[in-house]
Write a protein that holds these residues in place. Structure first.
Motif, mmCIF file in Angstrom:
data_model
loop_
_atom_site.group_PDB
_atom_site.id
_atom_site.type_symbol
_atom_site.label_atom_id
_atom_site.label_comp_id
_atom_site.label_asym_id
_atom_site.label_seq_id
_atom_site.Cartn_x
_atom_site.Cartn_y
_atom_site.Cartn_z
ATOM 1 N N GLU A 1 0.749 -1.323 0.047
ATOM 2 C CA GLU A 1 -0.171 0.233 -0.008
ATOM 3 C C GLU A 1 1.017 1.167 -0.036
ATOM 4 N N GLN A 2 0.882 1.968 -1.130
ATOM 5 C CA GLN A 2 1.778 3.232 -1.260
ATOM 6 C C GLN A 2 1.197 4.279 -0.290
ATOM 7 N N GLU A 3 0.120 4.364 -0.012
ATOM 8 C CA GLU A 3 -0.468 5.497 0.960
ATOM 9 C C GLU A 3 -0.208 5.076 2.347
ATOM 10 N N GLY B 1 -4.102 -5.385 -7.324
ATOM 11 C CA GLY B 1 -3.719 -5.137 -8.718
ATOM 12 C C GLY B 1 -2.075 -5.120 -8.872
ATOM 13 N N ASN B 2 -1.376 -5.197 -7.635
ATOM 14 C CA ASN B 2 -0.067 -4.947 -7.894
ATOM 15 C C ASN B 2 0.555 -6.500 -7.930
ATOM 16 N N CYS C 1 2.675 7.027 5.755
ATOM 17 C CA CYS C 1 2.659 6.975 7.115
ATOM 18 C C CYS C 1 3.653 5.933 7.994
ATOM 19 N N GLU C 2 4.209 5.119 7.170
ATOM 20 C CA GLU C 2 5.353 4.329 7.597
ATOM 21 C C GLU C 2 6.631 5.413 7.953
ATOM 22 N N GLN C 3 6.635 6.240 6.857
ATOM 23 C CA GLN C 3 7.826 7.130 6.809
ATOM 24 C C GLN C 3 7.750 8.101 8.197
ATOM 25 N N LEU C 4 6.800 8.592 8.463
ATOM 26 C CA LEU C 4 6.627 9.410 9.702
ATOM 27 C C LEU C 4 6.982 8.584 10.897
ATOM 28 N N VAL C 5 6.725 7.522 11.038
ATOM 29 C CA VAL C 5 7.301 6.695 12.030
ATOM 30 C C VAL C 5 8.777 6.415 12.069
#
Length: 282
Positions: A100-102, A239-240, A106-110
């Protein structure tokens, strides 16, 4: 082993309640992060988050309904800031979605918070068939889903919970990103076939398009935000082609094989969950 104070956000959910149980059995002090808990935790009431975080050493984060939805990034950003303000929180474990790219925003913030972290990316849950939106059509004996050809490495929430617990209590997992999958892939039709066999029922499966699935949900008066999320998951995630990849991260962390879908189906069928509607009509 040192006793930790751990906040489990979503502590009554599919993964959270299992994490609470495992941590409690290990002797840790667990605070359930939910609207009904005291102090309460509600994603829509950020003014109360500091109270829920007070005195906590570590935090398990699961965002409802999904990290991909609008507003999730802002909520995670605010939570990270509150955790930093507390000065006691020293570890964040975030449940994310595989592919999930979105969610990765959020992961980057953590990851950039300055607090120790582990990211747990999970494939589609086995329990979506028994505790979520797929349960009702299974009980009705007729399942119609898009992306019927896609091979999915469904993962069990028991495995997710055990990995999350290890990430929370063992510093060797700091800074790691784990991608959790089951040991093999199945299509939706194959999964429904295994469920039908396990509970000795006939359950029909019909492949449809994403558009047809969305139209069907609208006719059933499903809220638009949920329709958006399901459409996103079917198109962007399923779809990925990379999401059919099987990983060995569960085995790496837990030193055992992940739960197989057949095992999940047999265990769940034994509880009678997929026969409820039939029993009520007898």
């Amino acid at each position: 082993m040192k006793t930790e104070n751990i906040l489990v956000i979503g502590g009554t959910g599919k993964t959270g309640r299992k994490i609470v149980s495992l941590l409690s059995a290990l002797g840790h002090n667990v605070r359930i992060g939910s609207r009904s808990a005291i102090p309460s935790f509600d994603w829509h009431e950020p003014e109360n988050w500091s109270e829920a975080l007070e005195g906590m050493d570590k935090v398990y984060i699961t965002y409802q309904p999904d990290l991909a939805v609008p507003g999730a990034k802002e909520a995670i950003e605010r939570l990270v800031e509150e955790a930093k303000k507390s000065r006691q929180v020293k570890k964040l474990v975030l449940l994310s979605g595989k592919g999930e790219q979105e969610a990765e925003l959020c992961e980057q913030l953590v990851m950039k918070s300055g607090i120790d972290y582990t990211i747990v990316r999970a494939s589609w849950f086995n329990q979506n068939f028994s505790e979520n939106f797929l349960l009702e059509p299974i009980l009705a004996g007729f399942v119609a889903l898009p992306q019927a050809h896609v091979k999915i490495p469904f993962v069990d929430t028991d495995d997710i919970a055990e990995v999350a617990v290890q990430a929370l209590i063992d510093d060797t997992h700091n800074g790691k990103i784990y991608q959790l999958t089951g040991p093999r892939t199945l299509t939706f039709k194959e999964a429904i076939g295994e469920i039908a066999k396990a509970c000795n029922r006939t359950i029909s499966f019909l492949p449809i398009t994403v558009q047809e699935y969305g139209d069907g949900m609208r006719k059933a008066n499903i809220p638009e935000d949920f329709i958006w999320l399901i459409t996103y998951l079917f198109t962007e995630v399923l779809g990925n082609p990379n999401n059919s990849e099987i990983t060995n991260d569960i085995e790496k962390v837990l030193k055992r094989k992940p739960v197989d879908f057949t095992e999940y189906a047999k265990k769940t069928a034994a509880k009678g969950i997929w026969n409820t509607a039939i029993n009520q009509t007898i």
